[in-house]
Design a protein around this motif. Structure first.
Motif, PDB file in Angstrom:
ATOM      1  N   ARG A  88       0.893  -1.124   0.027  1.00  0.00           N
ATOM      2  CA  ARG A  88       0.039  -0.019   0.096  1.00  0.00           C
ATOM      3  C   ARG A  88       0.938   1.327   0.049  1.00  0.00           C
ATOM      4  NH1 ARG A  88      -5.161   0.686   3.608  1.00  0.00           N
ATOM      5  NH2 ARG A  88      -5.679  -0.998   2.267  1.00  0.00           N
ATOM      6  N   VAL A  89       0.604   1.854  -1.006  1.00  0.00           N
ATOM      7  CA  VAL A  89       1.341   3.346  -1.019  1.00  0.00           C
ATOM      8  C   VAL A  89       0.479   4.555  -0.849  1.00  0.00           C
ATOM      9  CG1 VAL A  89       2.809   4.547  -2.504  1.00  0.00           C
ATOM     10  CG2 VAL A  89       2.909   2.314  -2.658  1.00  0.00           C
ATOM     11  N   THR A  90       1.062   5.259   0.154  1.00  0.00           N
ATOM     12  CA  THR A  90       0.165   6.533   0.525  1.00  0.00           C
ATOM     13  C   THR A  90       0.645   7.804  -0.160  1.00  0.00           C
ATOM     14  OG1 THR A  90      -0.680   5.450   2.348  1.00  0.00           O
ATOM     15  CG2 THR A  90      -0.759   7.890   2.300  1.00  0.00           C
ATOM     16  N   VAL A  91      -0.038   8.620  -0.849  1.00  0.00           N
ATOM     17  CA  VAL A  91       0.307   9.960  -1.297  1.00  0.00           C
ATOM     18  C   VAL A  91      -0.597  10.772  -0.847  1.00  0.00           C
ATOM     19  CG1 VAL A  91       0.424  11.181  -3.640  1.00  0.00           C
ATOM     20  CG2 VAL A  91       0.809   8.630  -3.627  1.00  0.00           C
ATOM     21  N   ALA A  92      -0.072  11.922  -0.094  1.00  0.00           N
ATOM     22  CA  ALA A  92      -0.923  12.933   0.523  1.00  0.00           C
ATOM     23  C   ALA A  92      -0.838  14.186  -0.230  1.00  0.00           C
ATOM     24  CB  ALA A  92      -0.140  13.144   1.793  1.00  0.00           C
ATOM     25  N   THR A  93      -1.938  14.485  -0.976  1.00  0.00           N
ATOM     26  CA  THR A  93      -2.202  15.764  -1.691  1.00  0.00           C
ATOM     27  C   THR A  93      -3.202  16.555  -1.128  1.00  0.00           C
ATOM     28  OG1 THR A  93      -3.690  14.660  -3.298  1.00  0.00           O
ATOM     29  CG2 THR A  93      -1.235  14.567  -3.454  1.00  0.00           C
ATOM     30  N   PRO A  94      -3.407  17.561  -1.446  1.00  0.00           N
ATOM     31  CA  PRO A  94      -4.663  18.494  -1.152  1.00  0.00           C
ATOM     32  C   PRO A  94      -5.569  17.937  -2.000  1.00  0.00           C
ATOM     33  CG  PRO A  94      -2.728  19.990  -1.632  1.00  0.00           C
ATOM     34  CD  PRO A  94      -2.183  18.545  -2.044  1.00  0.00           C
ATOM     35  N   ALA A  95      -6.935  17.725  -1.458  1.00  0.00           N
ATOM     36  CA  ALA A  95      -8.008  17.175  -2.068  1.00  0.00           C
ATOM     37  C   ALA A  95      -8.581  17.911  -3.375  1.00  0.00           C
ATOM     38  CB  ALA A  95      -9.146  17.069  -1.109  1.00  0.00           C
ATOM     39  N   ALA A  96      -8.284  19.138  -3.343  1.00  0.00           N
ATOM     40  CA  ALA A  96      -8.669  19.887  -4.671  1.00  0.00           C
ATOM     41  C   ALA A  96      -7.590  19.852  -5.688  1.00  0.00           C
ATOM     42  CB  ALA A  96      -8.886  21.140  -4.347  1.00  0.00           C
ATOM     43  N   SER A  97      -6.282  19.268  -5.645  1.00  0.00           N
ATOM     44  CA  SER A  97      -5.448  19.123  -6.625  1.00  0.00           C
ATOM     45  C   SER A  97      -4.547  17.723  -6.681  1.00  0.00           C
ATOM     46  CB  SER A  97      -4.626  20.387  -6.540  1.00  0.00           C
ATOM     47  OG  SER A  97      -3.738  20.641  -5.284  1.00  0.00           O
ATOM     48  N   VAL A  98      -5.488  16.845  -6.754  1.00  0.00           N
ATOM     49  CA  VAL A  98      -4.807  15.553  -6.844  1.00  0.00           C
ATOM     50  C   VAL A  98      -3.965  15.408  -8.085  1.00  0.00           C
ATOM     51  CG1 VAL A  98      -5.349  12.971  -7.336  1.00  0.00           C
ATOM     52  CG2 VAL A  98      -6.559  14.429  -5.546  1.00  0.00           C
ATOM     53  N   PRO A  99      -2.840  15.084  -8.131  1.00  0.00           N
ATOM     54  CA  PRO A  99      -1.777  14.984  -9.434  1.00  0.00           C
ATOM     55  C   PRO A  99      -2.347  14.176 -10.525  1.00  0.00           C
ATOM     56  CG  PRO A  99      -0.567  14.770  -7.351  1.00  0.00           C
ATOM     57  CD  PRO A  99      -1.892  14.680  -6.914  1.00  0.00           C
ATOM     58  N   PHE A 100      -2.217  14.509 -11.706  1.00  0.00           N
ATOM     59  CA  PHE A 100      -2.625  13.607 -12.931  1.00  0.00           C
ATOM     60  C   PHE A 100      -1.865  11.914 -12.694  1.00  0.00           C
ATOM     61  CE2 PHE A 100       1.254  15.114 -14.588  1.00  0.00           C
ATOM     62  CZ  PHE A 100       1.693  14.116 -15.361  1.00  0.00           C
ATOM     63  N   TRP A 101      -0.776  12.148 -12.176  1.00  0.00           N
ATOM     64  CA  TRP A 101      -0.158  10.878 -12.274  1.00  0.00           C
ATOM     65  C   TRP A 101      -0.450   9.967 -10.999  1.00  0.00           C
ATOM     66  CZ3 TRP A 101       2.389  10.574  -7.489  1.00  0.00           C
ATOM     67  CH2 TRP A 101       2.815  11.735  -6.883  1.00  0.00           C
ATOM     68  N   VAL A 102      -1.493  10.299 -10.085  1.00  0.00           N
ATOM     69  CA  VAL A 102      -2.105   9.524  -9.170  1.00  0.00           C
ATOM     70  C   VAL A 102      -3.554   9.273  -9.904  1.00  0.00           C
ATOM     71  CG1 VAL A 102      -3.328   9.610  -6.953  1.00  0.00           C
ATOM     72  CG2 VAL A 102      -1.199  10.509  -7.202  1.00  0.00           C
ATOM     73  N   ARG A 103      -4.130   9.977 -10.624  1.00  0.00           N
ATOM     74  CA  ARG A 103      -5.601   9.813 -11.341  1.00  0.00           C
ATOM     75  C   ARG A 103      -5.319   8.767 -12.377  1.00  0.00           C
ATOM     76  NH1 ARG A 103      -6.723  14.722 -10.715  1.00  0.00           N
ATOM     77  NH2 ARG A 103      -6.009  15.379 -12.732  1.00  0.00           N
ATOM     78  N   ASP A 104      -4.530   9.133 -13.333  1.00  0.00           N
ATOM     79  CA  ASP A 104      -4.368   8.301 -14.670  1.00  0.00           C
ATOM     80  C   ASP A 104      -4.390   6.665 -14.466  1.00  0.00           C
ATOM     81  OD1 ASP A 104      -4.356  10.831 -16.031  1.00  0.00           O
ATOM     82  OD2 ASP A 104      -2.273  10.798 -16.829  1.00  0.00           O
ATOM     83  N   PRO A 105      -3.451   6.229 -13.550  1.00  0.00           N
ATOM     84  CA  PRO A 105      -3.306   4.926 -13.402  1.00  0.00           C
ATOM     85  C   PRO A 105      -4.330   3.916 -12.526  1.00  0.00           C
ATOM     86  CG  PRO A 105      -1.425   5.728 -12.243  1.00  0.00           C
ATOM     87  CD  PRO A 105      -2.390   7.135 -13.013  1.00  0.00           C
ATOM     88  N   GLY A 106      -5.372   4.887 -12.024  1.00  0.00           N
ATOM     89  CA  GLY A 106      -6.443   4.436 -11.544  1.00  0.00           C
ATOM     90  C   GLY A 106      -6.415   4.291  -9.845  1.00  0.00           C
ATOM     91  N   PHE A 107      -5.431   4.896  -9.427  1.00  0.00           N
ATOM     92  CA  PHE A 107      -5.410   4.754  -7.994  1.00  0.00           C
ATOM     93  C   PHE A 107      -6.761   5.169  -7.337  1.00  0.00           C
ATOM     94  CE2 PHE A 107      -0.705   5.087  -8.875  1.00  0.00           C
ATOM     95  CZ  PHE A 107      -0.380   3.807  -8.387  1.00  0.00           C
ATOM     96  N   ARG A 108      -6.933   4.803  -6.266  1.00  0.00           N
ATOM     97  CA  ARG A 108      -8.511   5.003  -5.543  1.00  0.00           C
ATOM     98  C   ARG A 108      -8.044   5.891  -4.274  1.00  0.00           C
ATOM     99  NH1 ARG A 108      -8.214  -0.335  -4.710  1.00  0.00           N
ATOM    100  NH2 ARG A 108      -8.389  -1.167  -2.566  1.00  0.00           N
ATOM    101  N   ARG A 109      -8.979   6.701  -4.083  1.00  0.00           N
ATOM    102  CA  ARG A 109      -9.030   7.235  -2.646  1.00  0.00           C
ATOM    103  C   ARG A 109      -9.448   6.439  -1.554  1.00  0.00           C
ATOM    104  NH1 ARG A 109     -11.161  13.440  -1.851  1.00  0.00           N
ATOM    105  NH2 ARG A 109     -10.313  13.540   0.299  1.00  0.00           N
ATOM    106  N   GLU A 110      -8.304   6.521  -0.487  1.00  0.00           N
ATOM    107  CA  GLU A 110      -8.867   5.749   0.732  1.00  0.00           C
ATOM    108  C   GLU A 110      -9.940   6.656   1.784  1.00  0.00           C
ATOM    109  OE1 GLU A 110      -7.998   2.721   1.930  1.00  0.00           O
ATOM    110  OE2 GLU A 110      -7.222   2.028  -0.078  1.00  0.00           O
ATOM    111  N   PRO A 111     -10.545   5.843   2.409  1.00  0.00           N
ATOM    112  CA  PRO A 111     -11.433   6.869   3.296  1.00  0.00           C
ATOM    113  C   PRO A 111     -10.539   7.775   4.308  1.00  0.00           C
ATOM    114  CG  PRO A 111     -11.673   4.492   3.991  1.00  0.00           C
ATOM    115  CD  PRO A 111     -10.938   4.781   2.729  1.00  0.00           C
ATOM    116  N   ASN A 112      -9.441   7.317   4.682  1.00  0.00           N
ATOM    117  CA  ASN A 112      -8.465   8.033   5.768  1.00  0.00           C
ATOM    118  C   ASN A 112      -8.028   9.527   5.218  1.00  0.00           C
ATOM    119  OD1 ASN A 112      -8.898   5.757   7.399  1.00  0.00           O
ATOM    120  ND2 ASN A 112      -6.827   4.989   6.554  1.00  0.00           N
ATOM    121  N   VAL A 113      -8.523  10.453   5.727  1.00  0.00           N
ATOM    122  CA  VAL A 113      -8.134  11.763   5.249  1.00  0.00           C
ATOM    123  C   VAL A 113      -7.249  12.497   6.240  1.00  0.00           C
ATOM    124  CG1 VAL A 113      -9.016  13.997   4.455  1.00  0.00           C
ATOM    125  CG2 VAL A 113     -10.312  12.051   3.946  1.00  0.00           C
TER     126      VAL A 113
END
Length: 118
Positions: A88-113
């Motif tokens: 499990r890899v955790t990437v912390a980003t502001p919710a309003a600006s998730v990097p494209f390199w997190v979104r593009d491969p299909g990573f999903r958001r975890e409920p822990n914020v």
């Protein structure tokens, strides 16, 4: 003329071709600094200095001009690691600006914020 546009299906087909391109292995990706240089050269042939400044200040505008290889190289080429088991890899980003390199491969958001000042 009957108002039909016979070229529209062709444009739609051509627009789908980059999405069908095979994904390169990380080793085959061009160097990220090379991609940035070539991207700057390519965009400077088509856009004014003020438009390029606007792209630089708005990541969404710049991303819209990346081709498949550029986006792939910038998204996967700089930060890499290998694991020999599921991880499990955790990437912390502001919710309003998730990097494209997190979104593009299909990573999903975890409920822990994580809550922070911004």
């Amino acid at each position: 003329m009957d108002g039909r546009r016979p070229w529209v299906p062709l444009l739609l087909l051509l627009g789908a071709v980059p999405a069908c391109a095979p994904t390169l292995s990380v080793e085959e990706l061009p160097d990220t600094s090379q991609v940035v240089r070539e991207l700057g050269r390519r965009l400077s042939r088509s856009y004014s200095a003020s438009e390029l400044e606007r792209f630089a200040s708005r990541g969404d505008l710049l991303l819209a001009h990346l081709n498949h290889v550029e986006r792939d190289a910038l998204g996967r080429g700089d930060l890499r690691f290998q694991v020999d088991r599921p991880a499990r890899v955790t990437v912390a980003t502001p919710a309003a600006s998730v990097p494209f390199w997190v979104r593009d491969p299909g990573f999903r958001r975890e409920p822990n914020v994580l809550m922070g000042p911004d």
